[in-house]
Design a protein around this motif. Structure first.
Motif, PDB file in Angstrom:
ATOM      1  N   SER A  75      33.298 -11.431  34.165  1.00 18.38           N
ATOM      2  CA  SER A  75      32.789 -12.702  33.699  1.00 18.38           C
ATOM      3  C   SER A  75      33.748 -13.759  34.227  1.00 18.38           C
ATOM      4  O   SER A  75      34.948 -13.710  33.954  1.00 18.38           O
ATOM      5  N   VAL A  76      33.254 -14.664  35.066  1.00 25.97           N
ATOM      6  CA  VAL A  76      34.129 -15.638  35.700  1.00 25.97           C
ATOM      7  C   VAL A  76      33.886 -17.010  35.086  1.00 25.97           C
ATOM      8  O   VAL A  76      32.738 -17.444  34.974  1.00 25.97           O
ATOM      9  N   VAL A  77      34.954 -17.668  34.670  1.00 23.54           N
ATOM     10  CA  VAL A  77      34.843 -19.034  34.177  1.00 23.54           C
ATOM     11  C   VAL A  77      35.638 -19.923  35.116  1.00 23.54           C
ATOM     12  O   VAL A  77      36.813 -19.667  35.363  1.00 23.54           O
ATOM     13  N   ILE A  78      34.978 -20.940  35.667  1.00 23.99           N
ATOM     14  CA  ILE A  78      35.666 -21.760  36.650  1.00 23.99           C
ATOM     15  C   ILE A  78      35.595 -23.221  36.230  1.00 23.99           C
ATOM     16  O   ILE A  78      34.543 -23.729  35.849  1.00 23.99           O
ATOM     17  N   VAL A  79      36.772 -23.871  36.280  1.00 22.27           N
ATOM     18  CA  VAL A  79      36.822 -25.312  36.033  1.00 22.27           C
ATOM     19  C   VAL A  79      36.823 -25.985  37.393  1.00 22.27           C
ATOM     20  O   VAL A  79      37.557 -25.565  38.282  1.00 22.27           O
ATOM     21  N   THR A  80      35.989 -26.966  37.576  1.00 20.47           N
ATOM     22  CA  THR A  80      35.973 -27.617  38.888  1.00 20.47           C
ATOM     23  C   THR A  80      35.693 -29.106  38.766  1.00 20.47           C
ATOM     24  O   THR A  80      35.028 -29.564  37.845  1.00 20.47           O
ATOM     25  N   HIS A  81      36.266 -29.841  39.714  1.00 21.63           N
ATOM     26  CA  HIS A  81      36.007 -31.273  39.795  1.00 21.63           C
ATOM     27  C   HIS A  81      34.804 -31.564  40.665  1.00 21.63           C
ATOM     28  O   HIS A  81      34.265 -32.645  40.644  1.00 21.63           O
ATOM     29  N   SER A  82      34.474 -30.551  41.486  1.00 23.81           N
ATOM     30  CA  SER A  82      33.432 -30.792  42.472  1.00 23.81           C
ATOM     31  C   SER A  82      32.097 -30.291  41.937  1.00 23.81           C
ATOM     32  O   SER A  82      31.933 -29.108  41.648  1.00 23.81           O
ATOM     33  N   MET A  83      31.167 -31.202  41.786  1.00 25.11           N
ATOM     34  CA  MET A  83      29.861 -30.806  41.255  1.00 25.11           C
ATOM     35  C   MET A  83      29.131 -29.925  42.240  1.00 25.11           C
ATOM     36  O   MET A  83      28.404 -29.024  41.852  1.00 25.11           O
ATOM     37  N   GLN A  84      29.349 -30.197  43.548  1.00 24.31           N
ATOM     38  CA  GLN A  84      28.701 -29.348  44.550  1.00 24.31           C
ATOM     39  C   GLN A  84      29.179 -27.914  44.390  1.00 24.31           C
ATOM     40  O   GLN A  84      28.399 -26.973  44.492  1.00 24.31           O
ATOM     41  N   GLN A  85      30.493 -27.782  44.124  1.00 25.40           N
ATOM     42  CA  GLN A  85      31.028 -26.435  43.983  1.00 25.40           C
ATOM     43  C   GLN A  85      30.401 -25.742  42.772  1.00 25.40           C
ATOM     44  O   GLN A  85      29.983 -24.595  42.854  1.00 25.40           O
ATOM     45  N   ALA A  86      30.318 -26.473  41.652  1.00 23.92           N
ATOM     46  CA  ALA A  86      29.699 -25.895  40.459  1.00 23.92           C
ATOM     47  C   ALA A  86      28.281 -25.463  40.790  1.00 23.92           C
ATOM     48  O   ALA A  86      27.836 -24.372  40.419  1.00 23.92           O
ATOM     49  N   ALA A  87      27.558 -26.320  41.508  1.00 16.91           N
ATOM     50  CA  ALA A  87      26.173 -26.005  41.844  1.00 16.91           C
ATOM     51  C   ALA A  87      26.107 -24.777  42.746  1.00 16.91           C
ATOM     52  O   ALA A  87      25.210 -23.947  42.612  1.00 16.91           O
ATOM     53  N   ARG A  88      27.086 -24.651  43.668  1.00 18.23           N
ATOM     54  CA  ARG A  88      27.046 -23.548  44.611  1.00 18.23           C
ATOM     55  C   ARG A  88      27.368 -22.214  43.952  1.00 18.23           C
ATOM     56  O   ARG A  88      26.728 -21.214  44.225  1.00 18.23           O
ATOM     57  N   VAL A  89      28.390 -22.178  43.119  1.00 16.73           N
ATOM     58  CA  VAL A  89      28.873 -20.863  42.700  1.00 16.73           C
ATOM     59  C   VAL A  89      28.392 -20.408  41.323  1.00 16.73           C
ATOM     60  O   VAL A  89      28.444 -19.226  41.023  1.00 16.73           O
ATOM     61  N   SER A  90      27.962 -21.321  40.473  1.00 18.14           N
ATOM     62  CA  SER A  90      27.776 -20.896  39.081  1.00 18.14           C
ATOM     63  C   SER A  90      26.319 -20.638  38.728  1.00 18.14           C
ATOM     64  O   SER A  90      25.409 -21.150  39.368  1.00 18.14           O
ATOM     65  N   GLN A  91      26.140 -19.806  37.694  1.00 16.46           N
ATOM     66  CA  GLN A  91      24.818 -19.615  37.124  1.00 16.46           C
ATOM     67  C   GLN A  91      24.630 -20.487  35.893  1.00 16.46           C
ATOM     68  O   GLN A  91      23.543 -20.910  35.568  1.00 16.46           O
ATOM     69  N   LYS A  92      25.761 -20.686  35.181  1.00 18.55           N
ATOM     70  CA  LYS A  92      25.704 -21.512  33.975  1.00 18.55           C
ATOM     71  C   LYS A  92      26.686 -22.659  34.149  1.00 18.55           C
ATOM     72  O   LYS A  92      27.741 -22.485  34.766  1.00 18.55           O
ATOM     73  N   THR A  93      26.382 -23.804  33.603  1.00 21.76           N
ATOM     74  CA  THR A  93      27.284 -24.934  33.703  1.00 21.76           C
ATOM     75  C   THR A  93      27.445 -25.585  32.341  1.00 21.76           C
ATOM     76  O   THR A  93      26.470 -25.710  31.584  1.00 21.76           O
ATOM     77  N   ALA A  94      28.691 -25.957  32.054  1.00 21.28           N
ATOM     78  CA  ALA A  94      28.956 -26.695  30.821  1.00 21.28           C
ATOM     79  C   ALA A  94      29.534 -28.041  31.217  1.00 21.28           C
ATOM     80  O   ALA A  94      30.444 -28.110  32.050  1.00 21.28           O
ATOM     81  N   PHE A  95      29.010 -29.111  30.641  1.00 20.95           N
ATOM     82  CA  PHE A  95      29.517 -30.448  30.952  1.00 20.95           C
ATOM     83  C   PHE A  95      30.333 -30.956  29.770  1.00 20.95           C
ATOM     84  O   PHE A  95      29.843 -31.040  28.650  1.00 20.95           O
TER      85      PHE A  95
END
Lengths: 443, 265
Positions: B212-232
């Motif tokens: 289970s991977v949890v990633i914090v990112t500043h880049s929205m493109q990155q969040a869109a590319r790698v994640s299945q779920k997003t928390a804002f």
């Protein structure tokens, strides 16, 4: 924009050239140059004083490392040996042999002078005894020609170095008579006197007023060595453990702040205070042996601890927190993170701080005066343990001791001692710099 | 991976791995995280996005109790991993951190050899019985970190001598070596160039198979590319949490929309 004032002549700026300095730039550049000049002047002043200091120390201290010796070719035949050994005053006969040999040698070189055995004894000590024991130890040399070497007395030494002249001598005494100058000149003319490196100064022990030339710094170097051993063994583990706890584990609250302030203050406490504390606690209360390097080491440990703690904490702080995070992140405990990662990275800094602390302790004199490490120490300790417990002196205390004596030879020894001490300090600081250079890590 | 595919991404329901309820975090008097409820799924990449200082990194650090190392930080509320409360006084944070690995913003390899970097975790946890097993584990981890081929000939070289992207993949390999179940990544690509970023992102997608991977990112493109779920996150609140595709194309909350379209942040 239609504002007329913008184009009015009052507001118009004269066209500026980049190749010409305006008044403001000129002023700024001048002050910059002035500041540079101040800096260079300050450094030059510092260098001048340093050079003056070094020149003074070297010119006054280097003669202590040289020693005048008289070298006379000497042959002892078997008959002479037997004759002397059968006589009542054996050493007197040997002295006569030596005098004959000396005057023959000088005559061969074309120097004529009359002198008696008292003059020889004043200048060269008890030659007969020296000769006799030499041939007792080396019986195979009987019948051979040997070059017999004798250390000249300190007055001969000083006469040759120019610090003792005919004008200085008033009338003469049992140590020196006016006619002795002629004998020295004669021996010098015959090429019998030469200057050699004074090993005795390095390895010897302190001597009394009757033999100031024979005094050496060896025993007190050993005393300093044993003190430094105590300081290292105690202050390094205690200091490093204390700083690791304070820096990495202790909660930040008023109490730890209080400890921190006190450690910083301790580093600035005058050393004489530590001396009197050591006298009261270690000697008067705990009844440890007086004047012993063990007690000296304990007192200097107290002095060195704050230095080590402060430098260790600084080098622990310099380890980037990302390393701690990395270790904790893979599941290391706090202690594992500190001992596996932080401490090895801080080690060069800790070592440097320790060496500098030791160098400071090595040069410290005041506390040693109070615990009695300034006595007259005329022998080496016999065993390793005695090195800690027997009364001894230390290099700076020995220097102080010599400087306080009236004989000018001891003053020269004091300067020589300063050179020895400075050599130790320079060596230690160099090691510290090399360690820092070699193991320093940059992120 | 391509941004355009966000909407078509198939969404499957996995088991809940981390469940947070009513989490509050205080830094001294500063209320940094306000009442966050979130359920993070297993074998999923969950991205935390939000403007700087919104508390996303703080919340991430709550999950493996890295905040314990900060004296003034206080955490209230429940975080459960596999149904166990990680803030239970009986929980040893050291054991927890072996189970929940972490990769940091700046690549932070130990100033040791590449081999020792990876082997350190297994060594202190006793995961390998002998040298051969350890070698195998190191190789497996470096392969997982997608860096094996680049470093296999110089395992004795210092880890700090690698390039930034390699260092970060080494750090991921190091985190993977302790065989964690959850992998936390705190802006893992912010110090990397675009090529290294692409490599790490690819790697994150592969890691999803096992963790289970949890990633914090500043880049929205990155969040869109790698994640299945997003928390804002915004100002310490969890504003919106849902499928990445839905968050980026059809957010419910006006604040999310403003952030995604670049009006706040």
């Amino acid at each position: 924009m239609t504002d007329a004032s913008l184009n009015s002549p009052d507001n118009a700026r004269a066209p500026r050239s980049l190749t010409q300095e305006d008044a403001r730039t000129k002023k700024r550049n001048a002050s910059e140059r002035r500041f540079r000049a101040y800096g260079i002047a300050a450094i030059c002043t510092g260098l001048f004083f340093l050079l003056a200091l070094l020149a003074a120390i070297l010119s006054a201290g280097l003669p202590a490392f040289r020693q005048a010796v008289v070298e006379v070719p000497f042959t002892l035949t078997q008959e002479q040996h037997d004759e002397a050994e059968e006589a009542m005053l054996k050493t007197a006969i040997y002295t006569n042999y030596f005098i004959t040999s000396l005057s023959n040698t000088m005559q061969a070189e074309g120097v004529q002078i009359k002198f008696d055995e008292d003059a020889v004894e004043r200048l060269l000590g008890k030659v007969g005894g020296d000769l006799r024991s030499h041939f007792r130890d080396n019986p195979d040399q009987i019948g051979e020609e040997i070059e017999f070497e004798l250390a000249a007395s300190s007055r001969v030494d000083r006469y040759l170095k120019g610090t003792f002249t005919r004008e200085d001598l008033q009338g003469g005494n049992r140590f020196f008579m006016p006619e002795d100058f002629d004998l020295i000149d004669a021996m010098k003319e015959a090429g019998l006197i030469k200057q050699v490196f004074n090993w005795n100064f390095i390895t010897g022990v302190d001597t009394g007023v009757d033999n100031p030339g024979g005094a050496g710094i060896g025993a007190s170097v050993l005393g300093s060595f044993f003190m430094m051993l105590v300081v290292l063994v105690l202050s390094l583990p205690i200091g490093v453990a204390a700083s690791i706890y304070l820096e990495e584990f202790a909660p930040k609250n008023r109490f730890t702040d209080f400890i921190e302030i006190n450690i910083a203050n301790l580093a600035a406490v005058p050393s004489i205070v530590f001396g009197i504390l050591g006298l009261a606690v270690f000697i008067q209360f705990a009844h440890l042996p007086q004047s012993a390097p063990l007690v000296g080491g304990l007192v200097l440990t107290l002095m060195t601890l704050p230095t080590i703690i402060i430098s260790t904490r600084a080098s622990l702080k310099a380890v980037p927190p990302s390393i701690r995070d990395a270790a904790l992140g893979v599941g290391a405990s706090k202690m594992q993170a500190v001992f596996h990662h932080v401490l090895p990275l801080a080690a060069p800094g800790i070592l440097t701080g320790t060496i500098i602390g030791l160098a400071q302790a090595l040069g410290e004199t005041a506390p040693l005066l109070l615990i009695g490490m300034v006595g007259f120490v005329a022998r080496y300790p016999d065993t390793f343990l005695e090195g800690f417990l027997e009364p001894n002196s230390a290099v700076p205390a020995q220097i102080y001791n010599w400087a306080a004596r009236s004989d000018a030879v001891f003053t020269e020894k004091a300067w020589g001692g300063i050179i020895v001490l400075l050599l130790f300090l320079v060596t230690m600081n160099t090691i510290a710099v090399i360690l820092r250079r070699r193991f320093e890590r940059r992120w | 991976m391509n941004d355009m595919r966000i909407v078509e991404r198939d969404v499957q329901q996995n088991d809940v791995k981390i469940a947070a309820k009513g989490v509050q975090v205080y830094y001294g008097d500063n209320h940094a995280i306000k009442d966050v409820d979130v359920e993070i799924e297993d074998k999923t990449v969950t991205a935390f996005i939000g403007p700087s200082g919104c508390g996303k990194s703080t919340f991430l650090r709550c999950i493996n109790r890295m905040n314990d190392t900060i004296d003034v930080c206080r955490v209230v509320g429940d975080i459960h991993i596999d149904g166990e409360d990680i803030y239970d006084p009986k929980v040893d944070p050291v054991q927890l951190r072996a189970k929940v690995g972490m990769v940091f913003q700046k690549p932070n390899p130990f100033p040791k050899s590449i081999y020792d970097n990876v082997a350190y975790g297994p060594r202190i946890h006793g995961l390998a019985k002998n040298k051969a097993e350890l070698d195998e584990l190191v190789e497996k981890s470096l392969r997982r970190g997608a860096i094996w081929d680049e470093v296999k000939d110089r395992l004795d070289a210092p880890g700090t001598g690698l390039s930034g992207g390699q260092q970060q993949r080494l750090c991921i390999a190091r985190a993977v070596a302790t065989e964690p179940e959850v992998l936390l990544m705190d802006e893992p690509c912010s110090a990397l160039d675009p090529i290294a970023t692409a490599q790490v992102e690819e790697l994150i997608d592969e890691l999803r198979q096992s963790y289970s991977v949890v990633i914090v990112t500043h880049s929205m493109q990155q969040a869109a590319r790698v994640s299945q779920k997003t928390a804002f996150f915004h100002l310490g609140n969890l504003v919106e949490y849902g499928e990445t595709g839905q968050i980026f194309t059809n957010p419910n909350d006006p604040r999310t929309e403003s952030y995604i379209t670049g009006r706040i942040g």
